[in-house]
Design an enzyme around this catalytic site. Structure first.
Site, PDB file in Angstrom:
ATOM      1  N   ASP A 136     -11.491 100.655  42.201  1.00  0.00           N
ATOM      2  CA  ASP A 136     -12.635 100.117  41.462  1.00  0.00           C
ATOM      3  C   ASP A 136     -13.784  99.844  42.439  1.00  0.00           C
ATOM      4  OD1 ASP A 136     -14.054  99.025  39.327  1.00  0.00           O
ATOM      5  OD2 ASP A 136     -13.021  97.107  39.384  1.00  0.00           O
TER       6      ASP A 136
ATOM      7  N   ASP B 170      -2.968 101.947  41.450  1.00  0.00           N
ATOM      8  CA  ASP B 170      -3.230 102.269  40.035  1.00  0.00           C
ATOM      9  C   ASP B 170      -4.681 102.683  39.814  1.00  0.00           C
ATOM     10  OD1 ASP B 170      -4.150  99.688  40.583  1.00  0.00           O
ATOM     11  OD2 ASP B 170      -3.277  98.765  38.802  1.00  0.00           O
TER      12      ASP B 170
HETATM   13  P1  XMP Z   1     -10.963  96.901  43.782  1.00  0.00           P
HETATM   14  O1  XMP Z   1     -12.158  96.386  43.010  1.00  0.00           O
HETATM   15  O2  XMP Z   1     -10.699  96.125  45.009  1.00  0.00           O
HETATM   16  O3  XMP Z   1      -9.780  96.536  42.843  1.00  0.00           O
HETATM   17  O4  XMP Z   1     -11.047  98.395  44.008  1.00  0.00           O
HETATM   18  C1  XMP Z   1      -8.834  97.358  42.386  1.00  0.00           C
HETATM   19  C2  XMP Z   1      -7.939  96.497  41.561  1.00  0.00           C
HETATM   20  O5  XMP Z   1      -8.664  95.907  40.474  1.00  0.00           O
HETATM   21  C3  XMP Z   1      -7.907  95.936  39.317  1.00  0.00           C
HETATM   22  N1  XMP Z   1      -8.623  96.700  38.279  1.00  0.00           N
HETATM   23  C4  XMP Z   1      -8.155  96.968  37.071  1.00  0.00           C
HETATM   24  N2  XMP Z   1      -6.991  96.641  36.491  1.00  0.00           N
HETATM   25  N3  XMP Z   1      -7.655  97.770  34.545  1.00  0.00           N
HETATM   26  C5  XMP Z   1      -6.753  97.046  35.235  1.00  0.00           C
HETATM   27  O6  XMP Z   1      -5.693  96.776  34.699  1.00  0.00           O
HETATM   28  C6  XMP Z   1      -8.848  98.144  35.047  1.00  0.00           C
HETATM   29  O7  XMP Z   1      -9.634  98.816  34.381  1.00  0.00           O
HETATM   30  C7  XMP Z   1      -9.108  97.714  36.391  1.00  0.00           C
HETATM   31  N4  XMP Z   1     -10.159  97.868  37.208  1.00  0.00           N
HETATM   32  C8  XMP Z   1      -9.814  97.240  38.356  1.00  0.00           C
HETATM   33  C9  XMP Z   1      -6.604  96.580  39.682  1.00  0.00           C
HETATM   34  O8  XMP Z   1      -5.663  95.548  39.937  1.00  0.00           O
HETATM   35  C10 XMP Z   1      -6.856  97.325  40.950  1.00  0.00           C
HETATM   36  O9  XMP Z   1      -5.740  97.400  41.772  1.00  0.00           O
HETATM   37 MG    MG Z   2      -3.759  96.690  41.286  1.00  0.00          MG
END
Ligand code: XMP
Ligand code: MG
Length: 178
Positions: A102, A99
């Site tokens: 980040d 999805d």
């Molecule tokens: P990393 O930080 O490992 O994490 O790249 C990615 C996961 O963090 C969650 N995530 C979000 N979920 N809205 C969400 O609903 C956001 O703006 C957001 N930013 C990070 C998400 O689970 C993703 O898979």
């Molecule tokens: Mg996720």
């Protein structure tokens, strides 16, 4: 169409256009290839369902789930696989569908983990990318929208497991999480 919890970032029509664009590129890039699509649970499910049925290449579907520990503010970067693949990806082209990318901690762990299984290739497809928060050197091969550091919900994306059912994608209002 703004409501009490989120300000609309992409409505259903805009989401469909973004998903179409990604599927078109994947269809072109994997033409005549065999592809294993790996959805990362749970946030990717809506995007995956819509994108997958637009694929015209020969493909199979599998899932993984991972969790990263640490509070959302201070990510530890430690990732655990909660659900592994149920198929063998050795010698196959793999496309991981997420999805949102980040910090990159989750996907860089998953990508390294998958590479150990000796696939032919591993590419990353994400609906959203927040490059300003990146901690690991990983970039998506297919991206729907690049966004600033906003917290978004809907269309599979959650805040504390809520709002995945919204048909649009919205920026969560600060009063909801502060
Ligand atoms: P990393 O930080 O490992 O994490 O790249 C990615 C996961 O963090 C969650 N995530 C979000 N979920 N809205 C969400 O609903 C956001 O703006 C957001 N930013 C990070 C998400 O689970 C993703 O898979
Ligand atoms: Mg996720």
């Amino acid at each position: 169409m703004n409501n009490d919890i989120a300000k609309v970032l992409l409505d259903e029509t805009q989401i469909a256009a973004v998903v179409d664009g990604i599927a078109e590129k994947i269809n072109k890039d994997y033409k005549n290839e065999e592809l294993v699509v790996v959805g990362i649970l749970k946030g990717s499910i809506m995007f995956l369902a819509d994108m997958f049925r637009r694929l015209e290449v020969s493909c199979s579907l599998d899932f993984m789930a991972a969790s990263s520990y640490g509070s959302s503010a201070v990510s530890s970067g430690k990732v655990t696989i909660e659900k592994d693949l149920s198929s063998d990806i050795k010698g196959k082209h793999v496309l991981v569908v997420e999805d949102i990318l980040d910090t990159g901690n989750t996907l860089s762990y998953i990508k390294d983990y998958l590479k150990e299984k000796e696939p032919l290739s591993v590419k990353i497809c994400t609906l959203f990318d927040k490059p300003s928060r990146r901690q690991k050197p990983i970039n998506p091969d297919y991206v729907g929208r690049t966004i600033p550091d906003l917290f978004i919900v809907g269309y599979g994306l959650d805040y504390n497991e809520k709002y995945r059912n919204l048909s649009y994608i919205g920026v969560l209002k600060p009063e909801i999480y502060s």
